[in-house]
Design an enzyme around this catalytic site. Structure first.
Site, PDB file in Angstrom:
ATOM      1  N   SER A 144       0.849  -1.194   0.000  1.00  0.00           N
ATOM      2  CA  SER A 144       0.000   0.000   0.000  1.00  0.00           C
ATOM      3  C   SER A 144       0.881   1.239   0.000  1.00  0.00           C
ATOM      4  O   SER A 144       2.011   1.202   0.498  1.00  0.00           O
ATOM      5  CB  SER A 144      -0.878   0.002   1.258  1.00  0.00           C
ATOM      6  OG  SER A 144      -1.483   1.266   1.453  1.00  0.00           O
ATOM      7  N   TYR A 157      -1.284   0.293  10.337  1.00  0.00           N
ATOM      8  CA  TYR A 157      -1.352  -0.210   8.960  1.00  0.00           C
ATOM      9  C   TYR A 157      -0.118   0.201   8.165  1.00  0.00           C
ATOM     10  O   TYR A 157       0.482  -0.612   7.456  1.00  0.00           O
ATOM     11  CB  TYR A 157      -2.620   0.317   8.281  1.00  0.00           C
ATOM     12  CG  TYR A 157      -2.862  -0.285   6.912  1.00  0.00           C
ATOM     13  CD1 TYR A 157      -3.231  -1.621   6.773  1.00  0.00           C
ATOM     14  CD2 TYR A 157      -2.728   0.488   5.764  1.00  0.00           C
ATOM     15  CE1 TYR A 157      -3.455  -2.172   5.521  1.00  0.00           C
ATOM     16  CE2 TYR A 157      -2.957  -0.059   4.507  1.00  0.00           C
ATOM     17  CZ  TYR A 157      -3.324  -1.387   4.395  1.00  0.00           C
ATOM     18  OH  TYR A 157      -3.541  -1.937   3.148  1.00  0.00           O
TER      19      TYR A 157
END
Length: 246
Positions: A144, A157
């Site tokens: 990501s 995250y």
């Protein structure tokens, strides 16, 4: 240009929905037998029906990625049945909470790191010998932009995806002289349940469908794909090199 994966074996985690589901479909369309892993049995059964509808085949493996013993056994089971693995798509992951770092509960942080990082390492360890037995082993590790942007409130995250990219890059360096090729993949904003959790007010029709991401992943899994240790950025539609901070 169509990609022929007939006779090849592909393992996909998080295959019951989203990017994992549609990547499994694309692999099956190309002729690969798909070993589909996810927690949700119903989602895996829907995937199996869809794959059969395409004339493809799949083996369903329902388990939770927090079950490290199950990950360890997976490699042995694949070896006993097929003797090798040609393709790995490490897609499964969780978001955690969008919160200041100091407010994140310990159990939430630990879950994110366990599923996104530790389980990915355990999976690599379990299937690497199988991928090395392939004439053209290929692995795509989902990452990501959060790994690099490190936006406020996205600490767990972001940290997990930075760690996953570090694992993938290290693994690529270690296997550079083999037939195994490894790519990190940043899909960008995608219409998934995780995206809806992260950006609840967003109109899902304004972001790409996971089937588009799956189509971009497929060429990175082809036997003739030659690059390793790079990051594919879906927004730019190309491979990127890593550099040291400047």
């Amino acid at each position: 240009m169509s990609i022929d994966l007939k006779g090849r074996l592909a393992l996909v985690t998080g295959a019951s929905r989203g990017i994992g589901y549609f990547t499994a479909l694309e692999l099956a369309k190309a002729g690969a037998h798909v070993v589909a892993c996810a927690r949700t049995v119903g989602g895996l059964e829907e995937l199996d029906d869809a794959i059969k509808g395409l004339g493809g085949s799949a083996t369903l493996v329902p388990f939770d990625l927090t079950d490290m013993a199950a990950i360890d056994k997976l490699g042995g089971s694949i070896f006993e049945r097929w003797g090798k693995l040609d393709i790995l798509v490490a897609n499964a992951g969780v978001l955690g909470t969008i919160s200041p770092i100091g407010h994140v509960e310990a159990k939430v942080f630990e879950k994110v790191m366990t599923i996104n990082v530790t389980a990915t390492w355990r999976l690599i360890r379990s299937v690497e010998p199988l991928l090395l037995r392939s004439d053209a082993g290929r692995a795509v590790i989902l990452s990501s932009s959060a790994a690099h942007k490190c936006k406020p409130f996205w600490g767990p995250y972001s940290a997990s995806k930075a760690a996953v990219e570090a694992l993938a890059r290290t693994w690529a360096g270690e296997t550079q002289r083999t037939a195994l090729r490894i790519t990190s993949f940043d899909p960008g904003a995608t219409r998934t349940a995780m995206r809806a959790q992260a950006v609840p007010g967003e109109d899902p029709s304004t972001v790409q469908h996971p089937s588009e991401v799956a189509k971009a992943i497929l060429p990175l899994l082809a036997p003739d794909f030659a690059e390793t240790g790079k990051l594919f950025d879906m927004r730019q539609g190309r491979l990127l090199d890593y550099r040291l901070p400047e």
